[in-house]
Design a protein around this motif. Sequence first.
Motif, short mmCIF file in Angstrom:
data_model
loop_
_atom_site.label_atom_id
_atom_site.label_comp_id
_atom_site.label_asym_id
_atom_site.label_seq_id
_atom_site.Cartn_x
_atom_site.Cartn_y
_atom_site.Cartn_z
N ARG A 146 0.84 -1.21 0.00
CA ARG A 146 0.00 0.00 0.00
C ARG A 146 0.87 1.25 0.00
N GLY A 147 0.24 2.38 -0.23
CA GLY A 147 0.95 3.65 -0.23
C GLY A 147 1.23 4.13 -1.64
N LYS A 148 2.15 5.09 -1.74
CA LYS A 148 2.41 5.71 -3.04
C LYS A 148 3.01 4.74 -4.06
N TYR A 149 3.67 3.66 -3.59
CA TYR A 149 4.20 2.65 -4.51
C TYR A 149 3.35 1.38 -4.49
N GLY A 150 2.20 1.44 -3.87
CA GLY A 150 1.34 0.27 -3.70
C GLY A 150 1.03 -0.43 -5.02
N ARG A 151 0.98 -1.75 -4.93
CA ARG A 151 0.66 -2.64 -6.04
C ARG A 151 1.79 -2.81 -7.05
N ALA A 171 11.56 -5.56 1.14
CA ALA A 171 10.10 -5.42 1.15
C ALA A 171 9.63 -4.49 2.27
N ILE A 172 10.20 -4.63 3.45
CA ILE A 172 9.81 -3.76 4.57
C ILE A 172 10.28 -2.33 4.31
N THR A 173 11.50 -2.19 3.80
CA THR A 173 12.04 -0.87 3.44
C THR A 173 11.08 -0.14 2.51
N PHE A 174 10.62 -0.83 1.48
CA PHE A 174 9.77 -0.17 0.48
C PHE A 174 8.36 0.09 1.01
N GLU A 175 7.90 -0.72 1.95
CA GLU A 175 6.61 -0.40 2.62
C GLU A 175 6.75 0.89 3.41
N PHE A 176 7.86 1.05 4.13
CA PHE A 176 8.11 2.30 4.88
C PHE A 176 8.14 3.50 3.94
N LEU A 177 8.89 3.38 2.84
CA LEU A 177 8.99 4.48 1.88
C LEU A 177 7.65 4.76 1.22
N SER A 178 6.92 3.72 0.91
CA SER A 178 5.62 3.88 0.26
C SER A 178 4.62 4.59 1.15
N ARG A 179 4.79 4.44 2.47
CA ARG A 179 3.90 5.07 3.44
C ARG A 179 4.42 6.42 3.91
N ILE A 195 17.89 -4.40 -3.65
CA ILE A 195 17.29 -3.23 -3.01
C ILE A 195 17.70 -1.96 -3.75
N ARG A 196 18.98 -1.85 -4.08
CA ARG A 196 19.49 -0.67 -4.79
C ARG A 196 18.79 -0.51 -6.14
N LYS A 197 18.61 -1.63 -6.85
CA LYS A 197 17.95 -1.60 -8.17
C LYS A 197 16.49 -1.14 -8.04
N VAL A 198 15.76 -1.71 -7.09
CA VAL A 198 14.35 -1.32 -6.90
C VAL A 198 14.26 0.15 -6.49
N ALA A 199 15.16 0.60 -5.63
CA ALA A 199 15.17 2.00 -5.19
C ALA A 199 15.36 2.93 -6.39
N GLN A 200 16.23 2.54 -7.31
CA GLN A 200 16.45 3.34 -8.52
C GLN A 200 15.21 3.35 -9.39
N GLN A 201 14.57 2.18 -9.54
CA GLN A 201 13.37 2.10 -10.37
C GLN A 201 12.24 2.96 -9.78
N LEU A 202 12.15 3.02 -8.46
CA LEU A 202 11.11 3.81 -7.80
C LEU A 202 11.51 5.28 -7.67
N ASN A 203 12.78 5.56 -7.95
CA ASN A 203 13.30 6.93 -7.84
C ASN A 203 13.07 7.50 -6.44
N VAL A 204 13.51 6.75 -5.42
CA VAL A 204 13.29 7.18 -4.03
C VAL A 204 14.24 8.29 -3.59
N GLY A 205 15.28 8.53 -4.39
CA GLY A 205 16.21 9.62 -4.08
C GLY A 205 16.93 9.41 -2.76
N ASP A 206 17.10 10.51 -2.03
CA ASP A 206 17.86 10.44 -0.79
C ASP A 206 17.01 10.03 0.42
N ALA A 207 15.78 9.60 0.19
CA ALA A 207 14.94 9.11 1.30
C ALA A 207 15.46 7.77 1.82
#
Length: 182
Positions: free
Chosen positions: A5-10, A56-64, A82-94
């Motif tokens: 769930r959240g901004k990256y949900g689904r 998975a937990i990292t991205f739930e935190f970021l998504s929320r 994790i690094r690859k998914v972070a780049q794909q989601l463009n999480v930046g310095d978060a």
Amino acid sequence: MRIIRGKYGRRRFDVPTNISARPTTDFARENIFNVLENLIDFEGKAALDLFAGTGAITFEFLSRECASVTSVEKAATQYNFIRKVAQQLNVGDALTLVRGDALRFVQTALRRYDVVFADPPYDMEGFGDVPRQVLESAVVGPGSIFVMEHSKAYDFSALPYFVEHRAYGSVNFSIFIIPEAE
């Protein structure tokens, strides 16, 4: 791996077949985050994901909408995923991604986090000492929430700040809340 769930949900990501982590099931992750959302508003908070595995937990935190997430993972395959998914989601310095030993990180960290999640390998030597090490470290402080994922073989209810145990299938969580300073 699916972000619940959240901004990256689904969003879904294919986990490498050579990954050695045991990811938290979607069912257990969704349920523990439902519990946590009743305890804390993630927006603007600082989170720490120890033994991050697939992230998975990292991205739930970021998504929320956590303002910052520190993710600690020792294995190269998981770290790179994790690094690859972070780049794909463009999480930046978060996201601060640390490749290293999670317990060494806990022992040397000087920063307090609002929420800390630990999911060590169930067969890790010293597994039962992980909650105590986290609770006695600087990563938690007044108002922090700490969640320990574990098998049913462990009972952490005698530790300080323990508030609740949740089980979802074979996945167990112990929740600790450090009281606000008076």
